[in-house]
Design a protein around this motif. Structure first.
Motif, PDB file in Angstrom:
ATOM      1  N   LEU A 417      15.217   3.634   3.800  1.00 30.51           N
ATOM      2  CA  LEU A 417      14.649   2.766   4.842  1.00 30.51           C
ATOM      3  C   LEU A 417      13.200   3.139   5.126  1.00 30.51           C
ATOM      4  O   LEU A 417      12.336   2.274   5.272  1.00 30.51           O
ATOM      5  CB  LEU A 417      15.485   2.873   6.120  1.00 30.51           C
ATOM      6  CG  LEU A 417      16.868   2.193   6.093  1.00 30.51           C
ATOM      7  CD1 LEU A 417      17.686   2.601   7.315  1.00 30.51           C
ATOM      8  CD2 LEU A 417      16.741   0.674   6.028  1.00 30.51           C
ATOM      9  N   ARG A 418      12.940   4.434   5.205  1.00 25.33           N
ATOM     10  CA  ARG A 418      11.553   4.891   5.426  1.00 25.33           C
ATOM     11  C   ARG A 418      10.640   4.395   4.301  1.00 25.33           C
ATOM     12  O   ARG A 418       9.544   3.892   4.536  1.00 25.33           O
ATOM     13  CB  ARG A 418      11.508   6.417   5.470  1.00 25.33           C
ATOM     14  CG  ARG A 418      11.965   7.047   6.771  1.00 25.33           C
ATOM     15  CD  ARG A 418      11.562   8.513   6.731  1.00 25.33           C
ATOM     16  NE  ARG A 418      12.219   9.319   7.724  1.00 25.33           N
ATOM     17  CZ  ARG A 418      11.825   9.408   8.998  1.00 25.33           C
ATOM     18  NH1 ARG A 418      10.789   8.691   9.412  1.00 25.33           N
ATOM     19  NH2 ARG A 418      12.466  10.190   9.850  1.00 25.33           N
ATOM     20  N   ASP A 419      11.110   4.581   3.061  1.00 23.14           N
ATOM     21  CA  ASP A 419      10.284   4.174   1.919  1.00 23.14           C
ATOM     22  C   ASP A 419       9.999   2.678   1.933  1.00 23.14           C
ATOM     23  O   ASP A 419       8.875   2.230   1.662  1.00 23.14           O
ATOM     24  CB  ASP A 419      10.982   4.553   0.608  1.00 23.14           C
ATOM     25  CG  ASP A 419      11.079   6.057   0.416  1.00 23.14           C
ATOM     26  OD1 ASP A 419      10.311   6.788   1.064  1.00 23.14           O
ATOM     27  OD2 ASP A 419      11.946   6.497  -0.383  1.00 23.14           O
ATOM     28  N   LEU A 420      11.014   1.889   2.251  1.00 21.91           N
ATOM     29  CA  LEU A 420      10.873   0.438   2.204  1.00 21.91           C
ATOM     30  C   LEU A 420       9.963  -0.098   3.305  1.00 21.91           C
ATOM     31  O   LEU A 420       9.360  -1.170   3.154  1.00 21.91           O
ATOM     32  CB  LEU A 420      12.254  -0.219   2.303  1.00 21.91           C
ATOM     33  CG  LEU A 420      13.142  -0.060   1.062  1.00 21.91           C
ATOM     34  CD1 LEU A 420      14.594  -0.352   1.399  1.00 21.91           C
ATOM     35  CD2 LEU A 420      12.659  -0.978  -0.058  1.00 21.91           C
ATOM     36  N   LEU A 421       9.864   0.626   4.392  1.00 19.33           N
ATOM     37  CA  LEU A 421       9.022   0.171   5.506  1.00 19.33           C
ATOM     38  C   LEU A 421       7.543   0.100   5.127  1.00 19.33           C
ATOM     39  O   LEU A 421       6.769  -0.649   5.732  1.00 19.33           O
ATOM     40  CB  LEU A 421       9.193   1.096   6.712  1.00 19.33           C
ATOM     41  CG  LEU A 421      10.319   0.748   7.686  1.00 19.33           C
ATOM     42  CD1 LEU A 421      10.566   1.900   8.652  1.00 19.33           C
ATOM     43  CD2 LEU A 421       9.995  -0.539   8.455  1.00 19.33           C
ATOM     44  N   THR A 422       7.146   0.887   4.147  1.00 17.82           N
ATOM     45  CA  THR A 422       5.716   1.005   3.846  1.00 17.82           C
ATOM     46  C   THR A 422       5.108  -0.303   3.353  1.00 17.82           C
ATOM     47  O   THR A 422       3.930  -0.568   3.586  1.00 17.82           O
ATOM     48  CB  THR A 422       5.482   2.101   2.793  1.00 17.82           C
ATOM     49  OG1 THR A 422       6.226   1.787   1.617  1.00 17.82           O
ATOM     50  CG2 THR A 422       5.906   3.459   3.330  1.00 17.82           C
ATOM     51  N   ASP A 423       5.899  -1.142   2.677  1.00 17.76           N
ATOM     52  CA  ASP A 423       5.325  -2.379   2.151  1.00 17.76           C
ATOM     53  C   ASP A 423       6.171  -3.603   2.506  1.00 17.76           C
ATOM     54  O   ASP A 423       6.190  -4.593   1.776  1.00 17.76           O
ATOM     55  CB  ASP A 423       5.150  -2.298   0.632  1.00 17.76           C
ATOM     56  CG  ASP A 423       6.466  -2.026  -0.086  1.00 17.76           C
ATOM     57  OD1 ASP A 423       7.479  -1.755   0.583  1.00 17.76           O
ATOM     58  OD2 ASP A 423       6.485  -2.092  -1.340  1.00 17.76           O
ATOM     59  N   ALA A 424       6.870  -3.536   3.657  1.00 10.12           N
ATOM     60  CA  ALA A 424       7.723  -4.642   4.065  1.00 10.12           C
ATOM     61  C   ALA A 424       6.924  -5.686   4.823  1.00 10.12           C
ATOM     62  O   ALA A 424       5.899  -5.387   5.450  1.00 10.12           O
ATOM     63  CB  ALA A 424       8.869  -4.118   4.941  1.00 10.12           C
ATOM     64  N   ASP A 425       7.395  -6.941   4.794  1.00  3.35           N
ATOM     65  CA  ASP A 425       6.752  -7.973   5.605  1.00  3.35           C
ATOM     66  C   ASP A 425       7.196  -7.816   7.054  1.00  3.35           C
ATOM     67  O   ASP A 425       8.155  -7.092   7.342  1.00  3.35           O
ATOM     68  CB  ASP A 425       7.067  -9.373   5.052  1.00  3.35           C
ATOM     69  CG  ASP A 425       8.554  -9.697   5.097  1.00  3.35           C
ATOM     70  OD1 ASP A 425       9.234  -9.381   6.112  1.00  3.35           O
ATOM     71  OD2 ASP A 425       9.076 -10.245   4.109  1.00  3.35           O
ATOM     72  N   PRO A 426       6.533  -8.472   8.013  1.00  2.00           N
ATOM     73  CA  PRO A 426       6.834  -8.256   9.443  1.00  2.00           C
ATOM     74  C   PRO A 426       8.302  -8.471   9.802  1.00  2.00           C
ATOM     75  O   PRO A 426       8.889  -7.664  10.525  1.00  2.00           O
ATOM     76  CB  PRO A 426       5.920  -9.262  10.139  1.00  2.00           C
ATOM     77  CG  PRO A 426       4.759  -9.407   9.219  1.00  2.00           C
ATOM     78  CD  PRO A 426       5.332  -9.326   7.835  1.00  2.00           C
ATOM     79  N   ALA A 427       8.917  -9.544   9.324  1.00  2.00           N
ATOM     80  CA  ALA A 427      10.315  -9.813   9.681  1.00  2.00           C
ATOM     81  C   ALA A 427      11.233  -8.740   9.109  1.00  2.00           C
ATOM     82  O   ALA A 427      12.167  -8.272   9.773  1.00  2.00           O
ATOM     83  CB  ALA A 427      10.729 -11.187   9.165  1.00  2.00           C
ATOM     84  N   GLU A 428      10.962  -8.332   7.877  1.00  2.00           N
ATOM     85  CA  GLU A 428      11.777  -7.301   7.242  1.00  2.00           C
ATOM     86  C   GLU A 428      11.613  -5.963   7.959  1.00  2.00           C
ATOM     87  O   GLU A 428      12.569  -5.200   8.111  1.00  2.00           O
ATOM     88  CB  GLU A 428      11.361  -7.179   5.778  1.00  2.00           C
ATOM     89  CG  GLU A 428      12.347  -6.424   4.902  1.00  2.00           C
ATOM     90  CD  GLU A 428      11.911  -6.466   3.450  1.00  2.00           C
ATOM     91  OE1 GLU A 428      12.642  -7.049   2.633  1.00  2.00           O
ATOM     92  OE2 GLU A 428      10.833  -5.909   3.139  1.00  2.00           O
ATOM     93  N   ARG A 429      10.397  -5.692   8.427  1.00  2.00           N
ATOM     94  CA  ARG A 429      10.144  -4.434   9.138  1.00  2.00           C
ATOM     95  C   ARG A 429      10.958  -4.344  10.432  1.00  2.00           C
ATOM     96  O   ARG A 429      11.380  -3.269  10.839  1.00  2.00           O
ATOM     97  CB  ARG A 429       8.652  -4.291   9.442  1.00  2.00           C
ATOM     98  CG  ARG A 429       7.820  -3.901   8.222  1.00  2.00           C
ATOM     99  CD  ARG A 429       6.332  -3.998   8.495  1.00  2.00           C
ATOM    100  NE  ARG A 429       5.880  -3.044   9.514  1.00  2.00           N
ATOM    101  CZ  ARG A 429       5.635  -1.761   9.280  1.00  2.00           C
ATOM    102  NH1 ARG A 429       5.804  -1.269   8.057  1.00  2.00           N
ATOM    103  NH2 ARG A 429       5.218  -0.963  10.243  1.00  2.00           N
TER     104      ARG A 429
END
Length: 932
Positions: A417-429
């Motif tokens: 989850l931490r890794d994915l947050l770095t390049d997620a779009d606003p809704a996904e974040r």
């Protein structure tokens, strides 16, 4: 006596009453330090004598050598003030026997130094007027270890002809050492005989019989004595597994597992004992032995189809000097190669020092042993069912996997989850940050969660969720599960003020309040709130979050005993497309509901599927272990004890990997193993439970339950001697806990075994004590009756005059409670007592009463035993003709397979009676029925 002396003497008393181990070692170190501080060298001498013995038993060779050298120097300088033997503390001449062996165990010490120590030992013994046995044994062990076999053979023969003295090795050690030598020199039959004598006579000492049992494992296998080998292994390992000084013993047990088809157990033992490879820096011989054994075991694991498994604990930093640098845990096949290489280096060093090739030949012999195979199943371990997670190739796949892990409640979601947050779009974040905070709080990583909360608030505002951000700003981590047990009032106030808030905000509030109400015990209200949360999330268009709250509603309904509602909600949820993580949680809930409805097989199937899903996701070990426990419990309730044991085994392994306590799943494992007909393995598991509970200072009553189950395991293994001790220990623990009924139960069980062993005095004491504890307790009538019957039997065997009184008490109790079979059984005992008192007519009549009682209770087979008793009494009274119909009745009623020996015996005896009556045709006819 000075203050120092008083304190030190008090420590000595405590040391002398403390078993070998870390606590005793700490006490010894404290005594030595205090003695040094006091300046009293005599007290220090006594302390160091204890320290030498302590270090020897604990495998601290460096400390042992240092302590011994100090004591020997002081003894040589002033033998009056520092005598060789100090009562209670030790004997420096006896301790001398350990020195040459200790030096020989490390190639750092040259052969000349070892020879000098042996010569010095002999000189000290001669000056003290001590016999040669101890020195000869030390020289024999040195010659054998160095590979000077001819010299060792001559010394062994000399030892056998040398009279024993006060400094001879004990019987257990001598037999064990000679057995080991005989095995190495091709005399396995002699070794088996020696160890057999040792076990039969109960010889033991510091590391015996576990060392002898380990040595004899392969000879037992070679001789086809597979059951004996299995029993010896389980006992040897159980006795050796907690002391790092027993590394060589453990190594032999590892080899046994590797060649008997128990590769999973072998791997578990390797993983457990890897840290022992760096325990004693001067025990290179033990390290080499263990490394060879571990390598052989890892080869066997690889050959069994698991070369790619990682060896837990192999990446420990302190093992780098042993195996070399490595990135992460070693694979099985790679570690096997490294272990063989390390063992070979140690063997080369010894052979250079000794001028022989003994260690290299031993290693070659070990490789040859690795090709042997025997079928001796021990079902204590298995390779966990590991399902490789599907390869994650796209970012979408990675998000789905991380969210599914979060839905499963697995801590394995946090890092992705931490890794994915770095390049997620606003809704996904928004979604990812919510799951991340929930995971951090659930794993009690509160500081990390507090630090991330501001970023979460910024994410919400950037995505246009200002009201949700304001709510989370006010409540902090409460919405993510922190301190919910105390948060009900704050949540109610927020919910009342949020009437006009967006549906998603109100849904979050009311769902969180539902959890808080679960903590408060208001389960029906929690279910209603959860259902309202579902409605609001659906109104907000968030079906995924609604599914999570539907699971909460199911849990609340089940807690409120609204099982039909919970089942209906679950079935509806499981019929929809949901993540594997959420499906695993739903299946676990379904499994529990099946358990409540006593649909155990269906529940076990649901729990097994939950386990499969968690494994496929790569969930954390703790979550998977909990799922295995649930599956095991349901299989156990379904009567599938063997399947339950498999699940519990996997749970133990997962909890160990997670660093979580294993006492509960190990206890369950032991219980399932007893039910599944694996009592020896159960003993192994339950000993570990008891060890863990003792170390954790678990209350006496809880430990008593464990010891009682251990006693049952001993009974199943037909190890009745240890069962007696275990029941006695259980009784003591129940007494300590103030649990009279538990104490009485344990004493009755112990009394039964003592009576079977012919220890009638001790049996009577145990049973009298038990009866005094439960007499008059209505709920313990059954136990009271059993105790009275056993007491009557013990008193009968002792010839006590009041045996009839006790039997009559038992009969009165049984008749008052209409316990017909029990009354018949007590009547059978009364008949035997009457027979012992030469009251034959009364005995026959009573035996026949017993037979009638058994028949009325539906147990004609037991009645046959009473009829056979009556027949024998009539024959003894020279009334053979009258005995014939009773023999016939016994034969007719002994129809089951378990009564076949009785039927055969009755038929043979009747044949003899017929011969005596001159009815030879009848005799031949009845004897013919025994030849089938």
């Amino acid at each position: 006596m000075t203050g120092y002396a008083t304190r030190i003497r008090s420590l000595f008393d405590e040391i002398d009453n403390t078993p070998w181990g870390p606590q005793e070692q700490a006490l010894v170190a404290q005594a030595v330090a205090l003695a040094q501080e006091s300046g009293d060298e005599r007290l220090e001498y006594e302390a160091r004598l204890r320290q030498t013995s302590s270090a020897n038993m604990g495998g601290d060779t460096d400390l042992m050598l240092t302590s011994f050298a100090w004591c020997l120097a002081h003894h040589d300088a002033d033998p009056e003030r520092f005598p060789a033997e100090v009562d209670g503390a030790g004997d420096v001449l006896w301790q001398y026997k350990w020195m040459a062996s200790a030096l020989g165990n490390s190639p750092e010490f040259p052969s000349e130094q070892i020879a000098a120590v042996l010569d010095d030992m002999e000189a000290h013994y001669q000056r003290a007027g001590v016999g040669p046995s101890g020195v000869l044994m030390a020289r024999f062990e040195d010659a054998w270890a160095a590979g000077r076999i001819d010299e060792a053979t001559e010394l062994q023969r000399t030892l056998e002809a040398t009279p024993r003295d006060d400094y001879s090795h004990c019987d257990a050690c001598v037999r064990s050492q000679f057995a080991g030598f005989f095995i190495e020199t091709g005399r396995e039959e002699d070794a088996i005989r020696l160890v057999g004598e040792m076990i039969e006579n109960g010889f033991s000492c510091g590391e015996e019989p576990e060392h002898a049992l380990a040595r004899i494992l392969l000879p037992y296998l070679h001789a086809g004595m597979l059951d004996e080998a299995r029993t010896a292994h389980l006992r040897s390992y159980r006795l050796a597994k907690d002391n790092p000084d027993n590394l060589a013993i453990v190594a032999k047990n590892v080899v046994f597992c590797a060649v008997t088809g128990n590769e999973a157990r072998a791997l578990a033992l390797v993983e457990r004992h890897l840290p022992w490879l760096v325990h004693d820096g001067l025990d290179a011989d033990g390290h080499g032995t263990a490394l060879g054994a571990f390598a052989l075991a890892l080869d066997a694991v690889a050959a069994a189809g698991h070369p790619e498994l990682t060896v837990r604990g192999s990446d420990a930093e302190n093992l780098v000097p042993v195996f070399g640098e490595h990135d992460g845990p070693w694979r099985v096949d790679d570690l096997a190669t490294a272990a063989w290489a390390a063992a070979g280096s140690i063997a080369d060093a010894f052979d250079r020092r000794n001028g022989t090739d003994a260690h290299t030949r031993n290693l070659e012999r070990l490789r040859e042993i690795g090709t042997e195979r025997y079928d001796v199943p021990i079902r204590s371990h298995d390779f966990s069912t590991v399902i490789a997670a599907a390869p994650v190739l796209t970012r979408e796949d990675r998000v789905a996997r991380a969210v599914a892990l979060a839905h499963a409640g697995s801590s394995a979601a946090i890092d992705p989850l931490r890794d994915l947050l770095t390049d997620a779009d606003p809704a996904e974040r928004v979604t990812l940050s919510s799951h991340l905070l929930g995971g951090l709080v659930a794993t009690d990583r509160i500081d990390e969660a507090e630090a991330f909360l501001p970023e979460r608030l910024a994410i919400l505002r950037a995505a246009g969720h200002a009201e949700q951000a304001d709510l989370e700003d006010r409540l902090g981590l409460i919405l993510f599960g922190k301190d919910l047990a105390e948060a009900g009032d704050a949540l109610r106030a927020e919910a009342a003020a949020a009437v006009g808030a967006p549906p998603a905000v109100r849904a979050d509030l009311v769902a969180t309040l539902a959890v808080a109400k679960m903590y408060e015990g208001s389960f029906a209200e929690a279910r209603d709130d959860a259902r309202e949360g579902v409605r609001l999330f659906l109104e907000a268009g968030d079906a995924v979050r609604a599914q999570g709250v539907r699971l909460l509603a199911v849990d609340a309904a089940a807690s409120a005993s609204l099982f039909d509602d919970a089942r209906a909600d679950l079935d509806a949820l499981l019929s929809e497309p949901i993540s594997d993580g959420r499906r695993a949680r739903a299946l676990a809930a379904k499994a529990r509901l099946h358990g409540v409805a006593e649909e155990f097989a269906e529940g076990a199937a649901a729990a097994d599927e939950a386990v499969r899903l968690l494994l496929s996701l790569g969930a954390d070990d703790l979550r998977v272990g909990e799922a295995f426990v649930l599956a095991g419990a349901l299989h156990e309730d379904a009567g599938a004890a063997s399947l339950a044991a498999g699940r519990y085994r996997s749970a133990v392994e997962r909890f160990e990997s997670a660093g979580a306590p294993t006492a509960d799943p190990r206890y369950r494992l032991g219980r399932a193993m007893i039910s599944a007909g694996m009592p020896e393995e159960a003993v192994d598991a339950l000993h570990q439970v008891l060890s863990d509970e003792t170390a954790a200072e678990v209350p006496a009553g809880s430990r008593a339950i464990t010891v009682g189950l251990l006693a049952r395991a001993y009974e199943g293994a037909r190890d009745f001697g240890n069962a007696v001790g275990a029941w006695g220990f259980a009784a003591d623990l129940h007494e300590e806990a103030g649990e009279a009924e538990g104490q009485a139960f344990a004493l009755v069980a112990q009394g039964r075994h003592l009576g079977n062993f012919g220890e009638y005095d001790d049996s009577v004491i145990a049973l009298d004590t038990a009866i005094a504890l439960i007499a008059g307790r209505e709920e313990q009538i059954g136990l009271h009756a059993e105790a009275l019957h056993l007491l009557a039997q013990a008193k009968m065997q002792r010839g006590d005059e009041d045996a009839f009184d006790v039997i009559d008490q038992a009969l009165t109790l049984g008749r008052a409670n209409e316990a017909h079979w029990y009354v018949a059984d007590v009547l059978d005992t009364r008949a035997r007592l009457l027979a012992a008192r030469q009251r034959t007519d009364e005995a026959v009549a009573t035996a026949l009463q017993a037979a009638d009682g058994f028949a009325q209770a539906g147990d004609a087979g037991s009645g046959a035993g009473s009829e056979l008793l009556a027949a024998r009494l009539l024959v003894g009274a020279e009334r053979a003709a009258d005995a014939v119909p009773l023999y016939r009745a016994a034969i007719e009623h002994a129809t089951t397979s378990e009564n076949e020996p009785l039927r055969q015996q009755a038929a043979l005896e009747l044949g003899d009676v017929y011969d005596g009556l001159g009815r030879h045709g009848d005799a031949a006819e009845v004897r013919a029925t025994t030849s089938a």
